[in-house]
Design an enzyme around this catalytic site. Structure first.
Site, PDB file in Angstrom:
ATOM      1  N   HIS A  47     -26.334  -6.860  26.125  1.00  0.00           N
ATOM      2  CA  HIS A  47     -25.715  -8.164  25.890  1.00  0.00           C
ATOM      3  C   HIS A  47     -26.529  -9.198  26.667  1.00  0.00           C
ATOM      4  O   HIS A  47     -27.202  -8.866  27.646  1.00  0.00           O
ATOM      5  CB  HIS A  47     -24.271  -8.160  26.388  1.00  0.00           C
ATOM      6  CG  HIS A  47     -23.347  -7.364  25.543  1.00  0.00           C
ATOM      7  ND1 HIS A  47     -21.982  -7.494  25.629  1.00  0.00           N
ATOM      8  CD2 HIS A  47     -23.570  -6.412  24.595  1.00  0.00           C
ATOM      9  CE1 HIS A  47     -21.399  -6.671  24.773  1.00  0.00           C
ATOM     10  NE2 HIS A  47     -22.343  -5.999  24.142  1.00  0.00           N
ATOM     11  N   GLU A  49     -25.694 -11.415  28.791  1.00  0.00           N
ATOM     12  CA  GLU A  49     -25.361 -11.517  30.216  1.00  0.00           C
ATOM     13  C   GLU A  49     -26.002 -10.399  31.028  1.00  0.00           C
ATOM     14  O   GLU A  49     -26.531 -10.647  32.107  1.00  0.00           O
ATOM     15  CB  GLU A  49     -23.832 -11.485  30.409  1.00  0.00           C
ATOM     16  CG  GLU A  49     -23.100 -12.647  29.787  1.00  0.00           C
ATOM     17  CD  GLU A  49     -22.650 -12.397  28.358  1.00  0.00           C
ATOM     18  OE1 GLU A  49     -21.771 -13.141  27.889  1.00  0.00           O
ATOM     19  OE2 GLU A  49     -23.162 -11.464  27.708  1.00  0.00           O
ATOM     20  N   CYS A  77     -17.619 -10.290  27.881  1.00  0.00           N
ATOM     21  CA  CYS A  77     -16.721  -9.176  27.588  1.00  0.00           C
ATOM     22  C   CYS A  77     -16.418  -8.419  28.883  1.00  0.00           C
ATOM     23  O   CYS A  77     -16.941  -8.754  29.948  1.00  0.00           O
ATOM     24  CB  CYS A  77     -17.362  -8.250  26.553  1.00  0.00           C
ATOM     25  SG  CYS A  77     -18.788  -7.325  27.184  1.00  0.00           S
ATOM     26  N   CYS A  80     -19.593  -7.077  30.604  1.00  0.00           N
ATOM     27  CA  CYS A  80     -20.369  -8.145  31.235  1.00  0.00           C
ATOM     28  C   CYS A  80     -19.637  -8.736  32.433  1.00  0.00           C
ATOM     29  O   CYS A  80     -20.264  -9.077  33.438  1.00  0.00           O
ATOM     30  CB  CYS A  80     -20.720  -9.208  30.211  1.00  0.00           C
ATOM     31  SG  CYS A  80     -21.832  -8.592  28.919  1.00  0.00           S
TER      32      CYS A  80
END
Length: 140
Positions: A47, A49, A77, A80
């Site tokens: 992801h 992040e 999420c 993250c």
């Protein structure tokens, strides 16, 4: 935040990437930037992040990102947020919310949606910026 959203646009049009971007800033300097590369790297942890945290740690030669600010095109999420906790960001700014993500087909876990949003925002010092611009990435 505008750069994080621009990176999300780049991720949207890049093969194997995704429409999410993130930037880390320290002392008004960009330390690292990234967009989602889950498909490109065949790695569900890539992801934006997590990718940007990894880059910033290498640049700063530290696992502690205290003094840094995370700008991300969408609310992080659970995975993250866990990384954000360990990174020790001073502030997290996000564009689209988790509910916005859900409405646009990016669904987090039910445990995430069942958690208390206000407590989450307070614990992680999260603030929303440029929501409409962030959502527009998914709708264009």
């Amino acid at each position: 935040m505008e750069l994080a959203i621009t990176l999300a646009r780049k991720g949207k049009v890049t093969s194997g990437a995704g429409p999410f971007g993130a930037v880390i800033v320290k002392d008004d300097q960009i330390i690292a930037k990234a967009y989602n590369k889950v498909g490109k790297q065949q790695d569900p942890t890539q992801h934006a992040e997590l990718a940007v945290i990894q880059k910033a740690c290498k640049v700063l030669k530290s696992k502690d990102l205290s003094g840094c600010i995370l700008y991300t095109s969408c609310e992080p999420c659970m995975m993250c947020l866990g990384a954000c906790h360990w990174a020790n960001f001073d502030v997290i700014y996000f564009g689209a919310s988790a509910d916005d993500a859900k409405k646009n087909g990016f669904i987090y876990s039910q445990v995430f949606y069942n958690s208390d949003q206000e407590k989450r925002y307070q614990e992680f010092n999260m603030n929303q910026l440029l929501r409409d611009l962030a959502i527009k990435v998914w709708q264009d």
